[in-house]
Every structure is written in structure tokens, then in C-alpha cells.
Design a protein around this motif. Structure first.
Motif, short mmCIF file in Angstrom:
data_model
loop_
_atom_site.label_atom_id
_atom_site.label_comp_id
_atom_site.label_asym_id
_atom_site.label_seq_id
_atom_site.Cartn_x
_atom_site.Cartn_y
_atom_site.Cartn_z
N PRO A 101 15.05 -8.10 -14.29
CA PRO A 101 15.25 -7.14 -13.38
C PRO A 101 14.79 -5.75 -13.95
N PRO A 102 14.08 -4.98 -13.13
CA PRO A 102 13.63 -3.73 -13.58
C PRO A 102 15.12 -2.69 -14.09
N ALA A 103 14.54 -1.78 -14.97
CA ALA A 103 15.47 -1.10 -15.36
C ALA A 103 15.86 -0.06 -14.00
N PRO A 104 17.20 0.88 -14.46
CA PRO A 104 17.61 1.75 -13.50
C PRO A 104 16.43 2.83 -13.04
N ASP A 105 16.39 3.11 -11.70
CA ASP A 105 15.61 3.92 -11.37
C ASP A 105 15.82 5.54 -12.04
N ARG A 106 15.00 6.09 -12.69
CA ARG A 106 15.06 7.42 -13.10
C ARG A 106 13.87 8.14 -12.62
N ALA A 107 14.32 8.91 -11.42
CA ALA A 107 13.06 9.75 -10.74
C ALA A 107 12.68 10.46 -11.63
N ALA A 108 13.20 11.24 -12.61
CA ALA A 108 12.36 12.13 -13.42
C ALA A 108 11.48 11.42 -14.28
N GLU A 109 11.74 10.27 -14.59
CA GLU A 109 10.92 9.65 -15.58
C GLU A 109 9.56 8.75 -14.87
N ARG A 110 9.55 8.63 -13.61
CA ARG A 110 8.52 7.86 -12.78
C ARG A 110 7.45 8.86 -12.65
N PRO A 111 6.30 8.02 -12.67
CA PRO A 111 4.98 8.95 -12.31
C PRO A 111 4.81 9.64 -10.91
N ALA A 112 4.34 10.72 -10.90
CA ALA A 112 4.16 11.45 -9.88
C ALA A 112 3.86 10.64 -8.64
N ALA A 113 2.73 9.92 -8.70
CA ALA A 113 2.33 8.98 -7.95
C ALA A 113 3.18 7.98 -7.09
N GLU A 114 4.05 7.65 -8.04
CA GLU A 114 4.97 6.58 -7.54
C GLU A 114 6.04 7.21 -7.17
N ARG A 115 6.60 8.68 -7.48
CA ARG A 115 7.78 9.22 -6.86
C ARG A 115 7.42 9.72 -5.33
N SER A 116 6.24 9.82 -5.07
CA SER A 116 5.55 10.49 -3.83
C SER A 116 5.54 9.25 -2.91
N ALA B 131 7.29 7.48 -1.08
CA ALA B 131 8.25 7.32 0.13
C ALA B 131 7.77 8.35 0.93
N ASP B 132 6.99 9.44 0.50
CA ASP B 132 6.52 10.48 1.38
C ASP B 132 5.10 10.29 2.01
N ARG B 133 4.57 9.01 1.78
CA ARG B 133 3.28 8.78 2.41
C ARG B 133 3.48 8.17 3.69
N PRO B 134 2.54 8.70 4.45
CA PRO B 134 2.98 8.09 5.97
C PRO B 134 3.09 6.84 6.09
N ALA B 135 3.86 6.51 7.07
CA ALA B 135 4.09 5.14 7.46
C ALA B 135 2.85 4.29 7.95
N VAL B 136 2.53 3.03 7.69
CA VAL B 136 1.46 2.50 8.41
C VAL B 136 1.55 1.74 9.42
N ALA B 137 1.01 1.84 10.70
CA ALA B 137 1.17 1.01 12.05
C ALA B 137 0.31 -0.08 11.91
N ASN C 153 -0.12 6.46 9.81
CA ASN C 153 -1.30 5.81 9.45
C ASN C 153 -1.83 4.70 10.41
N PHE C 154 -2.35 4.97 11.58
CA PHE C 154 -2.62 3.91 12.50
C PHE C 154 -3.77 3.08 11.92
N GLN C 155 -3.22 1.81 11.95
CA GLN C 155 -4.30 0.88 11.55
C GLN C 155 -4.38 -0.35 12.55
N LEU C 156 -4.44 0.13 13.82
CA LEU C 156 -4.25 -0.78 14.95
C LEU C 156 -5.83 -1.30 15.37
N ALA D 246 0.92 -1.26 -0.05
CA ALA D 246 0.10 0.04 0.03
C ALA D 246 0.91 1.44 0.17
N THR D 247 1.74 0.95 0.81
CA THR D 247 2.91 2.44 0.70
C THR D 247 3.93 2.42 -0.50
#
Length: 456
Positions: A31-46, A48-54, A98-101, A18-19
């Protein structure tokens, strides 16, 4: 053991997916191609910025009388822990999580932990508040990666302490300042009403027998009221919180004053587990002296909301500094009582009212000296009949509709005909700017008004 571990691993894997931190590979995939941040979709680039899930948490006694709280997270986070006294608590500050307890998490006493609660403390910040069974200090906070599934284990170790050492370690951090109201372009002369959904975030408020939180019930009602007022188009509306986030009591008052609001309506729901037969709504206005002992106890309990969230309790705005402010406060409370009377008249036709429908008490959120303010207790979560209504969409629709009509009527009665039709409006609710001819004689308390019959 393997049969119990498998569901946990599946939960962890689901949280990681989910994260965006775990992507299962298909058999034989290249194997996946080398990561190119500029070419990744905005949703995928962000991702790592989504809240961690508990997804799980547990407490356990550790050697030498200590206690450990372990929280399973989808990814590492930075944590800061400290202790506070009066009451004794350990506080764990985190980035937004994101508390999912499960609902029962934190309610079981274990060693030094009497209970704990968790939630959003401020925009971008979450908090775990641990109620201590006795004086204790935070001996260790650490994050490790669990090899079998890649989950992060956040561990908080508590160690027994004597009172003097605990007092030296205790801190009283400044409560977070909520964002101020957005700047408005141009001038909107319509009256401004602040709708305050009680509690929120790490502060759940009262808890019903079925596990439903007061903060969620009153937030739903507050949103419904805002929608009704916005649909009418005659009132501007602002909420003290527009999501499940903690807002200190003094900050709620400050939001209304900074926005130069014309009315402040705080929405709550009470609970008396020892008297499940008690039910009905009550409207409160501010006063240094409570109407009765029950009102005093309720105000005292509500005023401790900041402490429950691990925030320092400052007095906040509203203290009387001079005779002019005292006169302003007295006149403002007259407006508050007048609105309370109109609100009672509307609500009594669609909902059960308590035996004393209007009461006074020293609620901290009602201390603004220049903004008419009321606190509405919609009912009792400890009453099955009240709880069923509070969870009913039809009941909420009727109640918010009558509340909206009471608010509109409150302002219409104080405006000259031309202004009521929508031409330029002066400030409403500011005592110094309303003439005696506009407000009429002072209102009497609602305790002298017999409640209207209520449909079964």
C-alpha cells in the motif's frame, strides 16, 4: 454487451490515468505511504486541477417526451444549466473541460435536441450549447459515479414546455470579458496590428465536408501571419485569441480599441454547400450597406456567432454618436479601403481571388470608428480545391508572407522616411492624427480593379 463495454472501460481508464486520478496497482504491491502534499512533485500535486476529460456523449428520449444528454467525464464537475431564446437553446456552463468526443458528436437530432456543440467559452470555462427542436426547459442536471469504472456521468434532462413558460425561464447572461492586453514596459513606437482568428472554442464556424473546422484553419493561418510579422521586427502584433477559446464579437473590437491598435485584420473562411464550384478569397471592409446580397447574407451569418455560442448579442462599440465620430469613422474606412487595395495586390499573385475581390458589409468586427479594419475570407471550405490549399503548409506560407508584406507596406507608405527607418513613430491609423498630405486622395473600391493572373 460485455464485448462493447470493454473498449469504453479502457477509454475511461485511459482518461483517468491521463488526469492522474487512476493509478493501476501492480500485483503484490505494498500500500502507498500516507499522502503528504508538501512532499509530492508539483506536477502530481496539480493533477486534480487539470481539466476534466469528456470522452463520450449520447442523447436519448426519456419518458413523457423528454430528452437526456449524458456526457462521460473523467471526474466530477460543477454544472449550471439554463435556457435562452432567439434562437431557442439550452446552455450548460462548466469549468474547463478537455472535450475528446468523436467528430460526429452533437450532429444527430434526437427528441428535443436538434444538435449540440461544445468547447472552451472563456479562459477556465467550457460550455455545451444545445439547439432545441422545440421549446423545452432544463428539468434536471446531475452528476453520478459509474461503479464499474469510476467515470462521472453528467446528465442533463430536458422537458417539453409551452412558449410562455419557456420565455419566462429564458436568460440572457452577460458575455465573458476577455483579458485585456498586457501592460507594456516603456514605449514601443512600432505600429500595433491586431490579428483576429475568427470563431473559436464553442463556435466552430463553417465545417468542411471532411469535418475540418473553420476555427482551426484560420487559427493556423493567423499564427503563421503573427510569426512572419514578428520575424520582420517592424510591427507589434497581438491576437484576439491565442488558443481555441470563444471571444464575443464586440470584445474583439474592444480589444483592438483598448490596445489603441493601428490595424485590425480578421481572418475567416466561407462555405456555400449549395455551390461547391464557388471559390476564391474576398477582402471585406465595413459599411452600413452591403455591396451585394451575398455579402449581406455572409455578414448576417458571421454576426450570429455570439448567439451560436450562447452569448448575448450586444451592439458593442462603434455606433456613431455624433458628427465628429462620424467623420472619424469615414476617414478610418478610407484607411481600411486603402489597406484592402494593397492586400489585394499582394494576395492576387499567390492565391485565387473571388469574382468581386473587395466587398463591403456590416460585419460587427469591422465597426471600430478609429481602427482601420478588414476581414479576409481566405476561401471556401465547400470547394475541394480551396480546402486542399487551406490545408497546405506551402500555400499558407506563401499567403501569410504576402499578408505580412502588405501590412508592412501599408505602414511604410504613411511614414516619413526617417520614421520608416525606425526612429520615433507617431500613432498610425488614427484618422485625427494623420494629415491629408500623408494619406493622399481617397481610394476607390477594389471591385473596379481587374484581378491579376493566378498561377495554376
Amino acid at each position: 454487451m460485455p464485448t462493447r463495454a470493454r473498449p469504453i472501460r479502457l477509454l475511461v481508464r485511459a482518461a483517468l490515468v491521463a488526469t492522474g486520478l487512476f493509478l493501476p496497482a501492480a500485483a503484490g504491491a505494498t500500500p502507498p505511504a500516507p499522502d503528504r502534499a508538501a512532499e509530492r512533485p508539483a506536477a502530481e500535486r496539480s493533477a486534480a486541477d487539470r481539466p476534466a476529460v469528456a470522452i463520450a456523449a449520447e442523447t436519448a428520449v426519456i419518458p413523457e417526451g423528454g430528452t437526456r444528454l449524458t456526457v462521460v467525464l473523467s471526474r466530477p464537475v460543477e454544472a449550471r444549466a439554463f435556457v435562452m431564446e432567439r434562437p431557442d437553446r439550452a446552455i450548460v456552463d462548466l469549468p474547463e473541460v478537455n472535450f475528446q468526443l468523436p467528430p460526429e458528436a452533437g450532429r444527430k437530432r434526437e427528441g428535443l435536441v436538434a444538435s449540440y456543440r461544445y468547447g472552451l467559452f472563456a479562459p477556465g470555462r467550457s460550455r455545451i450549447v444545445i439547439d432545441l427542436a422545440q421549446a423545452a426547459t432544463v428539468a434536471r442536471v446531475a452528476t453520478t459515479t459509474r461503479p464499474r469504472d469510476g467515470a462521472t456521468l453528467l446528465t442533463i434532462d430536458l422537458a417539453r414546455s409551452d412558449r410562455e413558460a419557456f420565455r419566462r425561464a429564458a436568460q440572457a447572461p452577460e458575455p465573458p470579458r476577455a483579458a485585456g492586453p498586457p501592460a507594456r514596459e516603456g514605449v514601443d513606437s512600432r505600429p500595433l496590428v491586431i490579428i483576429d482568428a475568427g470563431h473559436g472554442g464553442i463556435d466552430p464556424g463553417a465545417i468542411a465536408g471532411n469535418g475540418v473546422y473553420e476555427k482551426d484553419i484560420v487559427f493556423g493561418v493567423a499564427q503563421g501571419l503573427v510569426r512572419r510579422l514578428e520575424a520582420g521586427g517592424r510591427i507589434r502584433v497581438q491576437m484576439t485569441r491565442d488558443r481555441d477559446v470563444f471571444v464575443p464579437l464586440a470584445e474583439r473590437v474592444r480589444i483592438a480599441r483598448d490596445a489603441r491598435a493601428d490595424l485590425f485584420v480578421s481572418i475567416h473562411a466561407d462555405s456555400i454547400s449549395a455551390a461547391p464550384q464557388v471559390r476564391g478569397a474576398t477582402i471585406y471592409t465595413g459599411s452600413e450597406k452591403a455591396t451585394d446580397a451575398e455579402s449581406a447574407r455572409l455578414a448576417d451569418r458571421e454576426n450570429k456567432a455570439d448567439a451560436a455560442a450562447g452569448a448575448d448579442q450586444g451592439e458593442g462599440p462603434g455606433d456613431v454618436a455624433d458628427i465628429l465620430q462620424e467623420l472619424t469613422l469615414r476617414e478610418t474606412r478610407g484607411f481600411s479601403a486603402r489597406f484592402a487595395k494593397g492586400l489585394f495586390t499582394r494576395l492576387s499573385g499567390v492565391m485565387e481571388m473571388s469574382t468581386k475581390p473587395h466587398r463591403e458589409a456590416g460585419f460587427r468586427v469591422l465597426r471600430s470608428p478609429d481602427v482601420p479594419s478588414v476581414l479576409v475570407e481566405l476561401g471556401y471550405l465547400s470547394s475541394k480545391r480551396d480546402l486542399d490549399l487551406l490545408l497546405s503548409d506551402e500555400w499558407r506560407l506563401n499567403v501569410t508572407g504576402q499578408m505580412a508584406e502588405a501590412i508592412e507596406a501599408f505602414f511604410a507608405a504613411r511614414l516619413p522616411p526617417a520614421i520608416a527607418r525606425g526612429t520615433e513613430a507617431p500613432r498610425i491609423g488614427k484618422a485625427a492624427q494623420i494629415t491629408p498630405a500623408q494619406i493622399g486622395p481617397a481610394e476607390i473600391g477594389l471591385g473596379q480593379i481587374a484581378p491579376a493572373p493566378v498561377s495554376p
